[in-house]
Enzyme design. Structure first.
Site, short mmCIF file in Angstrom:
data_model
loop_
_atom_site.label_atom_id
_atom_site.label_comp_id
_atom_site.label_asym_id
_atom_site.label_seq_id
_atom_site.Cartn_x
_atom_site.Cartn_y
_atom_site.Cartn_z
N LYS A 141 -8.90 -9.86 -32.92
CA LYS A 141 -7.56 -10.35 -32.61
C LYS A 141 -6.68 -10.32 -33.86
CE LYS A 141 -9.51 -11.85 -28.78
NZ LYS A 141 -9.50 -10.96 -27.63
N HIS A 279 -9.51 -1.51 -19.83
CA HIS A 279 -9.73 -2.90 -20.23
C HIS A 279 -10.82 -3.51 -19.34
CE1 HIS A 279 -8.80 -7.03 -18.81
NE2 HIS A 279 -8.69 -7.29 -20.10
MG MG Z 1 -6.23 -6.23 -25.01
#
Ligand code: MG
Length: 346
Positions: A141, A279
Site C-alpha cells: 500500500k 483484481h
Molecule cells: Mg488495488
C-alpha cells in the site's frame, strides 16, 4: 432520535436483486434458451438475468449477475469432469495455461509498537512470510502515510525481496492530481513493477496525466464494472499498449461473458491480454487467468477467508501457481468453505 434513509429504489443489495428479479427471470425462462453445447450457456444466463434492466447503474447488480454467470461455468466444468479453466479455454478458443504468474498483495500499514519500529518490522515479517510461501512478486500500500514514509516502506520492501521490479504499489485511488503527479518523480528511480490506482478510478483524465508523465507501468480497472467503463478507460485514460495493466474483476462486473467482451474491446484497441491481471485473490479468478491466457493473478495470502485464497492443493512455486485439477473451480477444496457449501447444496 434515529435518522432514517434508504439508498435508492430498485437497486437493493445483491441478495435482493437476485431473489426479486434475476432468479425469477431464470426460473420463468424456457429451459432450452439457457442451454448451450457444454451444459448451461453462461451468456444466456447473463442476458436473461439482465432482461428489462436499464443500462448503467452497475453497482451491486454487476456482482449479482456475476455470481449467477460464474456458477454456470462451475457447473459446466463439473458436467464435463474437468477444471473450469479447461472449459473456459475450449469455449473461447484460447490456449489454456495451467501455470500462471501470481503475486502476493498486502504490504499493509501496521501500527507502531513501543519502540516505534513495529510497523517496519511487521512489514518485513509479512514479506518474508510470503517469500517463504514461494512468491517472488509483491504489492504494498501507498498513500496512507507521508511521501517520506511511503518511500521508506518501498525501500524496506525492496531490501527484503530483492529488486524494485518485483514490487508494485497500490494507492487505492487516494491521490488527487497534484499528489499523484508529485509522487511520480520520487518513485520512478525504483523501477517498480507498477503504480496502481493513483487517483479516482473514473477520473480518466487524471490517469492519462499520470501515464503521460510516468515511464513505468500504471495499473487500474478494479473499480470498473462494465464494457462501457472499460471502453472509456481505453479511450480517455492514456493507457499504453504493451505497458499498462488492466485489473477488471469478472466477479464484480457481470461475470466471464462480460469480461471476455472487455478483453475483445482492449485487443481491438491495440492492447494485449497479457496486460490483464484481474483484481481479487481467489480460485475463481485463478481459473479465469489460466483459461483465458491472461498476464497473471493476484493473491491475498491469509486474508479474506474463507472465500479468499487458493485451496491447499495449489502451492506457489517460483512465483507461479496452478488451478486445482478437480472438476469445477474447486471452491469445495477450501477447508473453511467446504462445510458451508455442503450445507448449501444439501
Ligand atoms: Mg488495488
Amino acid at each position: 432520535m434515529v435518522g432514517l434513509a434508504f439508498n435508492s429504489i430498485g437497486r437493493f443489495a445483491q441478495g435482493g436483486i437476485l431473489r426479486d428479479r434475476m432468479i425469477p427471470r431464470l426460473l420463468e425462462a424456457d429451459p432450452e434458451a439457457l442451454l448451450g453445447d457444454d451444459g448451461l450457456d453462461p451468456e444466456a444466463i447473463r442476458d436473461v438475468a439482465m432482461q428489462d434492466e436499464k443500462p448503467g447503474g452497475h453497482g451491486d447488480r454487476a456482482g449479482a449477475v456475476a455470481a449467477l454467470e460464474l456458477a454456470a461455468w462451475d457447473l459446466n466444468a463439473k458436467l464435463a469432469d474437468e477444471p473450469t479453466y479447461a472449459t473456459i479455454a475450449r469455449r473461447h478458443g484460447t490456449a489454456a495455461n495451467d501455470s500462471v504468474s501470481v503475486y502476493a498483495a498486502g504490504g499493509y500499514y501496521y501500527p507502531c509498537d513501543a519502540d516505534g519500529d513495529g510497523s517496519a518490522r511487521q512489514l518485513r515479517e509479512e514479506l518474508k512470510r510470503h517469500r517463504d510461501m514461494g512468491f517472488d512478486q509483491f504489492k504494498i500500500k501507498v498513500g496512507g502515510a507521508s511521501v517520506a514514509d511511503d518511500l521508506r516502506r518501498i525501500e524496506q520492501t525492496i531490501d527484503v525481496v530483492g529488486t524494485g521490479s518485483q514490487v508494485a504499489v497500490d494507492a487505492h485511488g487516494r491521490f488527487g492530481f497534484v499528489e499523484a503527479v508529485s509522487l511520480l518523480g520520487a518513485i520512478e528511480p525504483y523501477g517498480l513493477r507498477w503504480f496502481e490506482e493513483p487517483g479516482d478510478p473514473l477520473d480518466y483524465a487524471l490517469n492519462a496525466e499520470v501515464t503521460a508523465r510516468y515511464p513505468g507501468s500504471v495499473a487500474t480497472g478494479e473499480n470498473l464494472f462494465s464494457v462501457v467503463d472499460v471502453a472509456n478507460l481505453a479511450r480517455y485514460g492514456g493507457m499504453r499498449p504493451g505497458l499498462d495493466i488492466f485489473q477488471m474483476d469478472p466477479g464484480l462486473s457481470y461475470g466471464l461473458t462480460e469480461y471476455v467482451e472487455q478483453i475483445a474491446l482492449l485487443e481491438n484497441a491495440g492492447f494485449d491480454r497479457s496486460q490483464c491481471h484481474p483484481h481479487g485473490g481467489h480460485v475463481i479468478n485463478l481459473h479465469l487467468v489460466a483459461g483465458l491466457g491472461l498476464g497473471g493473478c493476484e493473491a491475498y495470502p491469509g486474508v479474506f477467508q474463507p472465500v479468499g485464497g487458493f485451496p491447499p492443493v495449489c502451492s506457489v512455486e517460483n512465483g507461479r501457481i496452478s488451478p486445482p485439477p478437480a472438476p469445477g473451480f474447486g471452491l469445495e477444496l477450501n477447508p473453511g468453505l467446504s462445510g458451508y457449501l455442503e450445507g448449501l447444496c444439501a
